[in-house]
Design a protein around this motif. Structure first.
Motif, PDB file in Angstrom:
ATOM      1  N   VAL A 113       0.859  -1.187   0.000  1.00  0.00           N
ATOM      2  CA  VAL A 113       0.000   0.000   0.000  1.00  0.00           C
ATOM      3  C   VAL A 113       0.890   1.229   0.000  1.00  0.00           C
ATOM      4  N   ALA A 114       0.584   2.169  -0.885  1.00  0.00           N
ATOM      5  CA  ALA A 114       1.351   3.410  -0.941  1.00  0.00           C
ATOM      6  C   ALA A 114       0.809   4.392   0.073  1.00  0.00           C
ATOM      7  N   LYS A 115       1.725   4.996   0.854  1.00  0.00           N
ATOM      8  CA  LYS A 115       1.330   5.991   1.852  1.00  0.00           C
ATOM      9  C   LYS A 115       2.168   7.235   1.630  1.00  0.00           C
ATOM     10  N   GLY A 116       1.510   8.316   1.201  1.00  0.00           N
ATOM     11  CA  GLY A 116       2.250   9.549   0.975  1.00  0.00           C
ATOM     12  C   GLY A 116       3.382   9.291  -0.005  1.00  0.00           C
ATOM     13  N   PRO A 117       4.640   9.691   0.320  1.00  0.00           N
ATOM     14  CA  PRO A 117       5.736   9.499  -0.615  1.00  0.00           C
ATOM     15  C   PRO A 117       6.469   8.176  -0.451  1.00  0.00           C
ATOM     16  N   ASN A 118       5.975   7.276   0.389  1.00  0.00           N
ATOM     17  CA  ASN A 118       6.697   6.027   0.646  1.00  0.00           C
ATOM     18  C   ASN A 118       5.812   4.819   0.386  1.00  0.00           C
ATOM     19  N   ILE A 119       6.423   3.629   0.463  1.00  0.00           N
ATOM     20  CA  ILE A 119       5.707   2.369   0.310  1.00  0.00           C
ATOM     21  C   ILE A 119       5.665   1.697   1.667  1.00  0.00           C
ATOM     22  N   VAL A 120       4.503   1.255   2.069  1.00  0.00           N
ATOM     23  CA  VAL A 120       4.371   0.586   3.354  1.00  0.00           C
ATOM     24  C   VAL A 120       4.130  -0.892   3.095  1.00  0.00           C
ATOM     25  N   LEU A 121       5.061  -1.723   3.509  1.00  0.00           N
ATOM     26  CA  LEU A 121       4.920  -3.160   3.333  1.00  0.00           C
ATOM     27  C   LEU A 121       5.128  -3.792   4.708  1.00  0.00           C
ATOM     28  N   SER A 122       6.011  -4.788   4.812  1.00  0.00           N
ATOM     29  CA  SER A 122       6.396  -5.270   6.123  1.00  0.00           C
ATOM     30  C   SER A 122       7.385  -4.292   6.754  1.00  0.00           C
ATOM     31  N   GLU A 123       7.889  -3.399   5.941  1.00  0.00           N
ATOM     32  CA  GLU A 123       8.754  -2.314   6.383  1.00  0.00           C
ATOM     33  C   GLU A 123       8.409  -1.086   5.544  1.00  0.00           C
ATOM     34  N   GLU A 124       8.971   0.060   5.897  1.00  0.00           N
ATOM     35  CA  GLU A 124       8.724   1.273   5.129  1.00  0.00           C
ATOM     36  C   GLU A 124       9.939   1.561   4.274  1.00  0.00           C
ATOM     37  N   LEU A 125       9.743   1.630   2.961  1.00  0.00           N
ATOM     38  CA  LEU A 125      10.839   1.773   2.024  1.00  0.00           C
ATOM     39  C   LEU A 125      10.768   3.139   1.352  1.00  0.00           C
ATOM     40  N   ALA A 126      11.827   3.892   1.450  1.00  0.00           N
ATOM     41  CA  ALA A 126      11.877   5.212   0.821  1.00  0.00           C
ATOM     42  C   ALA A 126      12.337   5.063  -0.616  1.00  0.00           C
ATOM     43  N   GLY A 127      11.522   5.490  -1.545  1.00  0.00           N
ATOM     44  CA  GLY A 127      11.911   5.412  -2.945  1.00  0.00           C
ATOM     45  C   GLY A 127      11.447   6.588  -3.765  1.00  0.00           C
ATOM     46  N   HIS A 128      10.486   7.355  -3.250  1.00  0.00           N
ATOM     47  CA  HIS A 128       9.898   8.456  -4.005  1.00  0.00           C
ATOM     48  C   HIS A 128       9.967   9.748  -3.199  1.00  0.00           C
ATOM     49  N   GLN A 129      10.112  10.850  -3.918  1.00  0.00           N
ATOM     50  CA  GLN A 129      10.104  12.164  -3.295  1.00  0.00           C
ATOM     51  C   GLN A 129       8.745  12.849  -3.421  1.00  0.00           C
ATOM     52  N   THR A 130       7.894  12.347  -4.299  1.00  0.00           N
ATOM     53  CA  THR A 130       6.539  12.866  -4.467  1.00  0.00           C
ATOM     54  C   THR A 130       5.556  11.737  -4.203  1.00  0.00           C
ATOM     55  N   PRO A 131       4.275  12.046  -3.951  1.00  0.00           N
ATOM     56  CA  PRO A 131       3.309  11.002  -3.579  1.00  0.00           C
ATOM     57  C   PRO A 131       3.215   9.879  -4.609  1.00  0.00           C
ATOM     58  N   VAL A 132       3.163   8.661  -4.089  1.00  0.00           N
ATOM     59  CA  VAL A 132       2.998   7.485  -4.931  1.00  0.00           C
ATOM     60  C   VAL A 132       1.569   7.442  -5.455  1.00  0.00           C
TER      61      VAL A 132
END
Length: 367
Positions: A135-154
């Motif tokens: 599930v995309a939350k704001g500018p990050n991806i929320v899975l079993s962990e939070e992964l930073a990959g985007h600077q703008t909303p997913v």
């Protein structure tokens, strides 16, 4: 060719959100589930093959903290190895239900963070990858962990089974800048490559046999190699922003829908000689005077699809009139696009008023 079938009435209408339609086929029970978002509620419908609605249910967004009622941003069925879950995303959190929406099994509240910052908090973009729900939350991806990959909303997430292979890209995410991030899922998700954007949002993305199909706000559909980020094909498919893409995995059909009232179906394949992506246009359908906001295939073979539109109180259904053999082969009378070619649709340059009938030809030009 496709013909319009009996539409399915909605109690409300569809909100003007990209990807505002989810479809779950239940072949064993000969039923199809449809999910549509409108404001703080999501409407779920079960329909027979002939389009007769058999059951309807409305789900409300969980309130959480805040004064105003939360707005639902997306509804989607996630097919996991041993169960199917219905996932709702909103400005307050993520809700997961049993597939029929009868029981909530999980609720995740979003952290609003520093209230002094002028930044919207919301969840948008849902996909299933193995045992994970992404599930995309704001500018990050929320899975079993939070992964930073985007600077703008997913904006969207797409997955496909990796089938246990190492170093295989099986998750792709898109954002408001057009940037695509390609991941390999697992206990630890790994970022494999970034495909740069060009200042145009990418509202919808799909993944099929190692090929990324991305739909953009300028009406283009681009096909990339997932492992390398190489651009194979650019299609000037629509005159206005693309709002939904979908794939029929059994036959490699790609559905694109946009705000220009058109829905197009494309046949994807790989050339046996060089492994390049080939594209054939199979069908174009116009929904007059309607701002299309959602479109999905209703079965893995791509023999039927459904469409929703802003302020439209029904789900439109279309089914193929081709034989099963013709459906597998597609329609060969449309031009094929190989690597370093571009398909251009006449509808891609039309201005207001909106077109009222489907186009009949495409032109192919070299890059």
């Amino acid at each position: 060719m496709f013909r319009r079938e009996r539409s399915i009435p909605l109690r409300g209408s569809a909100a003007a959100l990209c990807n505002n339609l989810s479809v779950l086929q239940l072949p064993v029970r000969n039923l199809t589930h449809f999910g549509v978002v409108h404001g703080p509620s999501a409407q779920l419908l079960s329909a027979a093959p002939e389009g007769v609605p058999l059951a309807q249910r409305q789900l409300q967004a969980k309130e959480g903290a805040g004064v105003s009622p939360p707005l639902i941003t997306q509804v989607h069925w996630c097919v996991l190895p041993f169960r199917v879950l219905l996932v709702l995303t909103s400005h307050r959190g993520i809700q997961m239900y049993e597939s029929d929406g009868s029981v909530m099994v999980y609720w995740h509240a979003l952290d609003a963070g520093d209230a002094s910052l002028v930044q919207a908090v919301f969840a948008r973009g849902i996909a299933a990858s193995g045992h994970f729900i992404c599930v995309a939350k704001g500018p990050n991806i929320v899975l079993s962990e939070e992964l930073a990959g985007h600077q703008t909303p997913v904006t969207d997430i797409a997955t496909e089974p990796a089938q246990g292979q190492d170093c295989v890209a099986d998750v792709v995410t898109a954002d408001d800048s057009g940037l695509l991030c390609v991941w390999r899922s697992g206990p630890k998700f790994k970022l494999l490559t970034r495909i740069p954007g060009f200042g145009v949002p990418c509202p919808s993305v799909q993944l099929w046999q190692g090929t990324i199909a991305a739909g953009y706000g300028n009406g283009q559909v681009r096909l990339y190699e997932a492992s390398t980020g190489t651009l194979h094909v650019q299609i000037d498919a629509h005159a206005r922003a693309i709002c939904a893409l979908d794939l029929a995995p059994e036959v490699g059909k790609l559905l694109s829908a946009a705000e220009d009232t058109f829905v197009h179906i494309w046949k994807l394949s790989r050339s046996p000689e060089g492994g390049y992506i080939e594209v054939e246009h199979c069908h174009g359908e116009c929904v007059p005077d309607t701002q299309v906001c959602g479109a999905r295939f209703c079965d893995p073979s791509g023999s039927s699809f459904a469409v929703t539109g802003y302020d439209l109180a029904e789900i439109l259904r279309f089914s193929s009139i081709l034989s099963p053999v013709q459906q597998r082969k597609g329609r060969p009378n449309w031009p094929t696009c190989y690597k370093q070619r571009r398909i251009q649709s006449p509808t891609a340059h039309r201005s207001s008023p909106l077109p009222t009938r489907s186009c009949c030809q495409h032109t192919v030009s070299h890059w």
